[in-house]
Design an enzyme around this catalytic site. Structure first.
Site, short mmCIF file in Angstrom:
data_model
loop_
_atom_site.label_atom_id
_atom_site.label_comp_id
_atom_site.label_asym_id
_atom_site.label_seq_id
_atom_site.Cartn_x
_atom_site.Cartn_y
_atom_site.Cartn_z
N TRP A 107 29.50 90.69 67.97
CA TRP A 107 27.88 90.68 67.96
C TRP A 107 27.47 92.04 68.12
CZ3 TRP A 107 29.99 86.79 71.00
CH2 TRP A 107 30.24 85.41 70.15
N GLU A 147 27.72 85.94 73.76
CA GLU A 147 28.65 84.69 74.05
C GLU A 147 28.21 83.97 72.82
OE1 GLU A 147 30.70 83.81 76.46
OE2 GLU A 147 30.27 84.90 78.17
N CYS A 148 29.15 83.11 72.56
CA CYS A 148 28.86 82.13 71.59
C CYS A 148 28.10 80.91 71.92
CB CYS A 148 30.24 81.60 70.56
SG CYS A 148 31.49 80.90 71.88
N GLY A 149 28.01 80.81 73.22
CA GLY A 149 27.47 79.65 74.04
C GLY A 149 28.31 78.75 74.68
N LEU A 150 29.72 78.65 74.27
CA LEU A 150 30.77 77.86 75.03
C LEU A 150 30.88 78.13 76.43
CD1 LEU A 150 33.47 77.76 72.25
CD2 LEU A 150 31.09 76.41 72.19
#
Ligand code: SF4
Length: 241
Positions: free
Chosen positions: A220, A227-230
């Site tokens: 990004w 982070e992708c959130g995972l």
């Protein structure tokens, strides 16, 4: 009482016992404690490939999944085949409900451009949430020195976002440790790492990084998103750390 959910005391004791042990010892503990309710999600990063090598020796029956967003590099999907040939581990591809074409049509174009959090949520977090149903614990390949969020993790921790115990065997490893293991054991890895991509995610959100640059700065790139959130752990009260 759910005996597969460790109490806070058990997690604290596990961290006292395991922090400082080898990743293989941490994995062996996780297998003893949770298998067959133990799983792993991998994007086939170098760390994940090391863990797959270790799991092949410790317990090759652990379910391993990959979140196939539809935006992964061809090299990543080819690596899945090389892993299968080398270790006999068939990493399961978990897909979102909509294909890329359907998803982009529904939203009038790709969401990763202006709403990457939504795109990651729809194409990674939701499918993962479905895939972990019925499991008690998952293995992640995070290293503590990758981001501030990851630095705050424990070797064993409760992941309220997915209602799973999260086991981080490589938390204390450095990038150097990972690549030494790969070279020493001839572990298959993504060829994009030799082409300037230290961290590989979906192709629209992954850029090469100049020599010496932060290894996750190509993810990004140009945005605040890291982070992708995972791997952003939420505690019971829902506060992200
Ligand atoms: S990494 Fe990019 S393309 Fe992949 S799911 Fe997230 S926003 Fe979408």
């Amino acid at each position: 009482m759910d005996t597969l959910r460790p109490s806070d005391d058990e997690i604290a004791a596990a961290n006292r016992e395991l922090d400082g042990q080898t990743p293989q010892q941490v994995l062996a503990w996780a297998v003893r404690r949770f298998h067959p309710k133990l799983m792993m999600a991998t994007a086939f990063g170098p760390e994940g490939c090391c863990i797959l090598h270790m799991l092949a020796e410790i317990e090759p029956g652990v379910r391993v999944i990959n979140l196939e967003t539809g935006y992964q590099f061809a090299e990543t999907l080819e690596l899945r085949e090389r892993i299968r040939e080398r270790y006999g581990i068939a990493v399961e591809l978990i897909r979102p409900d909509l294909t890329v074409a359907e998803y982009e049509q529904e939203h009038g174009g790709p969401l990763y451009v202006h709403r990457p959090d939504q795109c990651c949520y729809d194409r990674k977090v939701l499918p993962l949430r479905r895939a972990v149903k019925g499991y008690a614990a998952w293995i992640s390949a995070i290293r503590g020195d990758q981001t501030e969020h990851r630095k705050a993790a424990g070797v064993v921790q409760w992941d309220a976002k997915f209602s799973l115990t999260k086991v981080n065997p490589l938390l204390r490893w450095t990038k150097k440790d990972v690549w030494k293991f790969i070279v020493d054991h001839d572990v298959p890895y993504n060829p994009l790492h030799d082409q300037g991509y230290p961290s590989v995610g979906c192709w629209p959100c992954t850029a090469p990084v100049e020599d010496g640059g932060d290894e996750r700065s190509g993810r990004w790139a140009g945005s605040q998103k890291k982070e992708c959130g995972l791997h952003v752990i939420e505690h019971e009260e829902g506060s992200g750390i």
